[in-house]
Scaffold this motif. Structure first.
Motif, PDB file in Angstrom:
ATOM      1  N   SER A 133       0.848  -1.191   0.000  1.00 44.84           N
ATOM      2  CA  SER A 133       0.000   0.000   0.000  1.00 44.84           C
ATOM      3  C   SER A 133       0.882   1.239   0.000  1.00 44.84           C
ATOM      4  CB  SER A 133      -0.912   0.006   1.228  1.00 44.84           C
ATOM      5  OG  SER A 133      -0.150   0.248   2.398  1.00 44.84           O
ATOM      6  N   LEU A 134       0.325   2.354  -0.409  1.00 44.33           N
ATOM      7  CA  LEU A 134       1.055   3.614  -0.391  1.00 44.33           C
ATOM      8  C   LEU A 134       1.510   3.948   1.023  1.00 44.33           C
ATOM      9  CD1 LEU A 134       1.929   6.012  -2.199  1.00 44.33           C
ATOM     10  CD2 LEU A 134      -0.213   7.128  -1.587  1.00 44.33           C
ATOM     11  N   GLU A 135       0.644   3.733   1.998  1.00 46.39           N
ATOM     12  CA  GLU A 135       0.979   4.031   3.391  1.00 46.39           C
ATOM     13  C   GLU A 135       2.150   3.178   3.877  1.00 46.39           C
ATOM     14  OE1 GLU A 135      -2.652   3.493   5.545  1.00 46.39           O
ATOM     15  OE2 GLU A 135      -3.332   5.555   5.168  1.00 46.39           O
ATOM     16  N   GLU A 136       2.164   1.893   3.515  1.00 42.14           N
ATOM     17  CA  GLU A 136       3.268   1.019   3.924  1.00 42.14           C
ATOM     18  C   GLU A 136       4.585   1.483   3.310  1.00 42.14           C
ATOM     19  OE1 GLU A 136       1.305  -3.376   4.629  1.00 42.14           O
ATOM     20  OE2 GLU A 136       1.429  -2.628   2.573  1.00 42.14           O
ATOM     21  N   SER A 137       4.539   1.922   2.065  1.00 42.58           N
ATOM     22  CA  SER A 137       5.741   2.420   1.410  1.00 42.58           C
ATOM     23  C   SER A 137       6.269   3.668   2.097  1.00 42.58           C
ATOM     24  CB  SER A 137       5.437   2.729  -0.062  1.00 42.58           C
ATOM     25  OG  SER A 137       6.545   3.348  -0.686  1.00 42.58           O
ATOM     26  N   VAL A 138       5.373   4.581   2.434  1.00 36.92           N
ATOM     27  CA  VAL A 138       5.766   5.821   3.092  1.00 36.92           C
ATOM     28  C   VAL A 138       6.396   5.545   4.461  1.00 36.92           C
ATOM     29  CG1 VAL A 138       4.857   7.913   4.179  1.00 36.92           C
ATOM     30  CG2 VAL A 138       4.152   7.313   1.863  1.00 36.92           C
ATOM     31  N   VAL A 139       5.769   4.690   5.249  1.00 35.93           N
ATOM     32  CA  VAL A 139       6.300   4.372   6.579  1.00 35.93           C
ATOM     33  C   VAL A 139       7.660   3.673   6.465  1.00 35.93           C
ATOM     34  CG1 VAL A 139       5.939   2.985   8.666  1.00 35.93           C
ATOM     35  CG2 VAL A 139       4.049   4.318   7.708  1.00 35.93           C
ATOM     36  N   HIS A 140       7.809   2.799   5.495  1.00 36.07           N
ATOM     37  CA  HIS A 140       9.098   2.128   5.281  1.00 36.07           C
ATOM     38  C   HIS A 140      10.195   3.142   4.987  1.00 36.07           C
ATOM     39  CE1 HIS A 140      12.113  -0.673   3.774  1.00 36.07           C
ATOM     40  NE2 HIS A 140      12.181   0.043   2.663  1.00 36.07           N
ATOM     41  N   ALA A 157      -0.200  14.735   4.720  1.00 32.49           N
ATOM     42  CA  ALA A 157      -0.719  14.878   6.078  1.00 32.49           C
ATOM     43  C   ALA A 157      -1.480  13.637   6.526  1.00 32.49           C
ATOM     44  CB  ALA A 157      -1.624  16.107   6.170  1.00 32.49           C
ATOM     45  N   GLN A 158      -2.041  12.893   5.568  1.00 34.05           N
ATOM     46  CA  GLN A 158      -2.767  11.676   5.920  1.00 34.05           C
ATOM     47  C   GLN A 158      -1.865  10.609   6.518  1.00 34.05           C
ATOM     48  OE1 GLN A 158      -3.340  13.424   3.167  1.00 34.05           O
ATOM     49  NE2 GLN A 158      -5.488  13.410   2.583  1.00 34.05           N
ATOM     50  N   GLU A 159      -0.538  10.749   6.316  1.00 33.75           N
ATOM     51  CA  GLU A 159       0.404   9.732   6.784  1.00 33.75           C
ATOM     52  C   GLU A 159       1.143  10.118   8.060  1.00 33.75           C
ATOM     53  OE1 GLU A 159       0.581   9.003   2.093  1.00 33.75           O
ATOM     54  OE2 GLU A 159       2.116  10.203   3.101  1.00 33.75           O
ATOM     55  N   LEU A 162       0.704   7.804  11.234  1.00 35.40           N
ATOM     56  CA  LEU A 162       1.366   6.519  11.033  1.00 35.40           C
ATOM     57  C   LEU A 162       2.878   6.639  11.221  1.00 35.40           C
ATOM     58  CD1 LEU A 162      -0.523   5.193   7.867  1.00 35.40           C
ATOM     59  CD2 LEU A 162      -0.626   4.218  10.164  1.00 35.40           C
ATOM     60  N   ILE A 163       3.451   7.707  10.654  1.00 35.05           N
ATOM     61  CA  ILE A 163       4.898   7.897  10.730  1.00 35.05           C
ATOM     62  C   ILE A 163       5.345   8.161  12.160  1.00 35.05           C
ATOM     63  CG2 ILE A 163       6.778   9.473  10.070  1.00 35.05           C
ATOM     64  CD1 ILE A 163       5.315   9.731   7.336  1.00 35.05           C
ATOM     65  N   ALA A 168       8.868   8.339  16.080  1.00 32.53           N
ATOM     66  CA  ALA A 168       8.891   9.136  17.309  1.00 32.53           C
ATOM     67  C   ALA A 168       8.093  10.408  17.092  1.00 32.53           C
ATOM     68  CB  ALA A 168      10.328   9.497  17.706  1.00 32.53           C
ATOM     69  N   SER A 169       7.577  10.959  18.155  1.00 30.30           N
ATOM     70  CA  SER A 169       6.734  12.152  18.039  1.00 30.30           C
ATOM     71  C   SER A 169       7.517  13.367  17.583  1.00 30.30           C
ATOM     72  CB  SER A 169       6.051  12.445  19.386  1.00 30.30           C
ATOM     73  OG  SER A 169       7.030  12.676  20.393  1.00 30.30           O
ATOM     74  N   ASP A 170       8.840  13.384  17.823  1.00 32.38           N
ATOM     75  CA  ASP A 170       9.645  14.540  17.429  1.00 32.38           C
ATOM     76  C   ASP A 170      10.273  14.370  16.042  1.00 32.38           C
ATOM     77  OD1 ASP A 170      11.479  12.587  18.095  1.00 32.38           O
ATOM     78  OD2 ASP A 170      12.745  13.896  19.336  1.00 32.38           O
ATOM     79  N   PHE A 171       9.928  13.305  15.351  1.00 33.02           N
ATOM     80  CA  PHE A 171      10.394  13.102  13.974  1.00 33.02           C
ATOM     81  C   PHE A 171       9.566  14.012  13.074  1.00 33.02           C
ATOM     82  CE2 PHE A 171      10.583  10.527   9.984  1.00 33.02           C
ATOM     83  CZ  PHE A 171      11.962  10.445   9.853  1.00 33.02           C
TER      84      PHE A 171
END
Length: 230
Positions: A133-140, A157-159, A162-163, A168-171
């Motif tokens: 999925s697009l989301e899995e690619s982005v998180v990877h 912004a939709q991702e 997930l990220i 981490a929250s400060d990423f």
């Protein structure tokens, strides 16, 4: 971590256009602007020096993607321009991103592009042959960016949730494709309003045409600034 100012995309073809546009803002207003490929390739480092000379912050959006040594050398040059933030393509790999970080130094923010906001899942799967999925690619890509020691990513912004949940929250999550409610999406496939981007946890937002093509850019900027601030 969140930058209070929306980043204005200076998508203009010449330095004179930039000067005319910035002159429409109060002199005391310290903006955060994005200088992308079109403007940088047309004008070169001069535009960065001009904008920095006015006291504005600069995100130099060149999306470097090459062998590690070439990217490292290029980043050494960009570091001399004292940009506040720049980027690479995460698809270049961890070693390339590490080389970019070494070349740029520890001062400016360095982030990576995951998937362009103009890319749909169908396009990614058919053209890039990434069968997730697009989301899995982005998180990877985001995880690999963190592994390389970069500060964050460019993402939709939709991702963001997930990220940040995966890393981490400060990423940093910088989100282009921001449009005020009721605006046309243009060539962006995955868009969001400033208010929604704030609520979902974006750290930086980039806004282009809703400001640069407005009859009153300073007023349009102020409206988006207030929506982003909440």
């Amino acid at each position: 971590m969140r930058e209070s100012r929306p980043i204005i995309a200076l998508d203009f073809p010449s330095l004179s256009d930039v000067k005319s546009f910035l002159a429409r803002f109060p002199k005391k207003e310290q903006l955060y602007v994005k200088i992308g490929m079109e403007l940088y390739y047309a004008v070169g480092p001069e535009v960065v020096r001009y904008v920095k000379g006015l006291g504005h912050s600069v995100f130099l959006d060149l999306k470097l993607h090459d062998i590690p040594n070439t990217v490292q050398s290029a980043m050494k040059v960009l570091a001399e321009l004292e940009v506040d933030m720049t980027n690479v393509h995460a698809a270049g790999g961890v070693e390339m991103m590490k080389a970019a970080r070494e070349g740029l130094g520890e001062g400016p923010r360095l982030i990576a592009v995951t998937q362009l906001t103009s890319t749909s899942e169908k396009q990614m799967q058919h053209f890039q042959n990434i069968q997730t999925s697009l989301e899995e690619s982005v998180v990877h890509y985001a995880k690999k960016t963190a592994e390389a020691g970069l500060d964050g990513v460019v993402c939709s912004a939709q991702e963001v949730k997930l990220i940040k949940g995966a890393i981490a929250s400060d990423f940093i999550c910088l989100t282009p494709g921001i449009r005020p409610a009721g605006s046309a999406a243009g060539d962006q496939k995955r868009v969001m309003t400033p208010k929604d981007a704030r609520q979902i946890g974006s750290d930086y937002i980039v806004v282009g045409r809703p400001i640069t093509q407005a009859d009153n850019p300073a007023e349009a900027y102020r409206t988006i600034f207030e929506q982003w601030q909440g």
